[in-house]
Scaffold this active site. Structure first.
Site, PDB file in Angstrom:
ATOM      1  N   CYS A  91       5.311   0.769   3.810  1.00  0.00           N
ATOM      2  CA  CYS A  91       4.981   0.511   2.407  1.00  0.00           C
ATOM      3  C   CYS A  91       4.166  -0.774   2.335  1.00  0.00           C
ATOM      4  O   CYS A  91       4.693  -1.858   2.602  1.00  0.00           O
ATOM      5  CB  CYS A  91       6.251   0.397   1.571  1.00  0.00           C
ATOM      6  SG  CYS A  91       5.925  -0.048  -0.141  1.00  0.00           S
ATOM      7  N   GLY A  92       2.899  -0.647   1.974  1.00  0.00           N
ATOM      8  CA  GLY A  92       2.023  -1.812   1.933  1.00  0.00           C
ATOM      9  C   GLY A  92       2.364  -2.787   0.829  1.00  0.00           C
ATOM     10  O   GLY A  92       2.428  -4.005   1.055  1.00  0.00           O
ATOM     11  N   HIS A  93       2.600  -2.266  -0.385  1.00  0.00           N
ATOM     12  CA  HIS A  93       2.968  -3.188  -1.464  1.00  0.00           C
ATOM     13  C   HIS A  93       4.294  -3.851  -1.143  1.00  0.00           C
ATOM     14  O   HIS A  93       4.541  -4.997  -1.519  1.00  0.00           O
ATOM     15  CB  HIS A  93       3.020  -2.455  -2.820  1.00  0.00           C
ATOM     16  CG  HIS A  93       4.363  -1.987  -3.238  1.00  0.00           C
ATOM     17  ND1 HIS A  93       4.890  -0.751  -2.874  1.00  0.00           N
ATOM     18  CD2 HIS A  93       5.334  -2.579  -3.993  1.00  0.00           C
ATOM     19  CE1 HIS A  93       6.100  -0.616  -3.380  1.00  0.00           C
ATOM     20  NE2 HIS A  93       6.398  -1.696  -4.065  1.00  0.00           N
ATOM     21  N   ASP A 250       2.859   5.541  -8.061  1.00  0.00           N
ATOM     22  CA  ASP A 250       2.638   4.186  -7.558  1.00  0.00           C
ATOM     23  C   ASP A 250       1.806   3.431  -8.579  1.00  0.00           C
ATOM     24  O   ASP A 250       0.659   3.782  -8.852  1.00  0.00           O
ATOM     25  CB  ASP A 250       1.928   4.220  -6.207  1.00  0.00           C
ATOM     26  CG  ASP A 250       2.047   2.897  -5.469  1.00  0.00           C
ATOM     27  OD1 ASP A 250       2.068   1.844  -6.143  1.00  0.00           O
ATOM     28  OD2 ASP A 250       2.125   2.911  -4.231  1.00  0.00           O
ATOM     29  N   GLY A 255      -0.556   0.295  -0.778  1.00  0.00           N
ATOM     30  CA  GLY A 255      -1.031  -0.337   0.448  1.00  0.00           C
ATOM     31  C   GLY A 255      -1.303   0.631   1.579  1.00  0.00           C
ATOM     32  O   GLY A 255      -2.372   0.581   2.206  1.00  0.00           O
ATOM     33  N   THR A 256      -0.366   1.538   1.848  1.00  0.00           N
ATOM     34  CA  THR A 256      -0.596   2.528   2.906  1.00  0.00           C
ATOM     35  C   THR A 256      -1.632   3.548   2.454  1.00  0.00           C
ATOM     36  O   THR A 256      -2.415   4.047   3.261  1.00  0.00           O
ATOM     37  CB  THR A 256       0.713   3.220   3.308  1.00  0.00           C
ATOM     38  OG1 THR A 256       1.381   3.707   2.132  1.00  0.00           O
ATOM     39  CG2 THR A 256       1.633   2.268   4.047  1.00  0.00           C
TER      40      THR A 256
END
Length: 334
Positions: A91-93, A250, A255-256
């Site tokens: 998870c990027g965020h 989202d 991010g991903t």
């Protein structure tokens, strides 16, 4: 009041997308790797996810994280992420929020003006950098796992609609589609229709093909559908909203998903190495992304993407579970 469990959390958001970091009440998580730990959580700790992600303590759009000891010798720590459907692989965020919370609360020790962190995730090793002044984090960048296009121009036929999607990996697998295919804009007014199409596209792809990482069997299936649109702001490259898990929206640029989008643009010669890609989201927030390097994942050409954003702490919470409460495991609407 009777209390059988107490959980403490620190909540934050990234461009409106929440992250609830569970700081207390988590039992021992077994496993040598983050993928093994994720599998353990799926089998033994899903009640914890339901309690803290579901209503009345959470909501359909809640996202969560557990910070673990590192799985590898050189990492600083590990992360496990959760959402309304289960446990995600990256998870990027979440990385942006975890680093921000860790520095601003004193959880992580930092020196100098820029700090590097090596993080073990189920999808692989992630390197994050924080830029900060005193105890205030200005931005967080992360070098994601190698990201690649799994399949280009996959034909889809649903009802009377025929269109194509790209399937790409950016820590999880995404289908990328233009919102104009359905006469929709990435905006609040079209969100219900976008959610509906996200579910249909995900179901269609998974009914027609197996999507699986070539090197890691635990990384498989379509995690989300990215709907791409023209940007609102002049400084943005593209606008998007990602529908993932069980119809979850989202709020951030994802991010991903941004990493997967960087991979698709690079593969189509629409983004060059070192060129800045500004990804706008449905709340008008933005991530900056770029291709750091070109590599390979098995037989796939891949890129190492860098994504930058910022986060803000929203609260410090203590949640209790009363065994007399028939809804103590929570419920989900939406």
């Amino acid at each position: 009041m009777k209390v059988s469990k107490i959980y403490t959390t620190i909540d934050a958001h990234v461009a409106g997308e929440p992250l609830r970091i569970i700081t207390g009440g988590v039992p021992e998580i077994k496993g040598e790797t983050q993928l093994e730990r994720r599998a353990y959580c799926m089998e033994h700790l899903d009640y914890l996810r339901e309690i803290l992600m579901y209503e009345p303590r959470g909501h359909h759009g809640m996202y969560g994280c557990i910070i673990t000891p590192p799985a590898s010798a050189h990492a600083d720590f590990g992360v496990l992420f959760m959402h309304n459907e289960g446990w995600s692989t990256m998870c990027g965020h979440g990385i942006i929020a975890v680093i921000t919370v860790g520095i601003e609360t004193g959880m992580f020790e930092v020196t100098g003006e820029k700090q590097k962190f090596i993080i073990d995730s189920p999808a692989g090793e992630v390197i994050a950098y924080a830029t900060y002044s005193g105890s205030e984090v200005e931005s967080v960048s992360f070098e994601n796992v190698p990201s690649f296009v799994y399949k280009k121009d996959v034909p889809i036929k649903i009802d009377s609609y025929e269109f194509q999607v790209d399937i790409a990996f950016g820590g999880a697998f995404y289908a990328v589609v233009d919102s104009k295919e359905f006469g929709l804009k990435v905006d609040f007014k079209d969100l219900s229709a976008i959610q509906m199409w996200g579910g249909k596209i995900k179901h269609y792809i998974e009914s027609k093909m197996e999507v699986k990482h070539p090197l890691e069997e635990g990384l498989k299936g379509i995690y989300g559908v990215i709907f791409s649109d023209d940007p609102k702001e002049k400084d943005a490259t593209l606008r998007n909203v990602t529908i993932f898990a069980d119809g979850q929206v989202d709020r951030s640029p994802c991010g991903t998903g941004t990493s997967a989008r960087i991979a698709t643009l690079f593969a189509k010669d629409a983004l060059q190495k070192g060129e800045i890609f500004v990804h706008e989201c449905i709340t008008d927030g933005k991530f900056e992304g770029e291709v750091l390097s070109v590599t390979a994942v098995h037989t796939y050409e891949a890129v190492v993407p860098k994504v930058t954003g910022n986060a803000f702490i929203t609260g410090f919470h203590q949640f209790v579970v009363d065994p007399r409460d028939d809804l103590n495991r929570g419920f989900l609407l939406g």
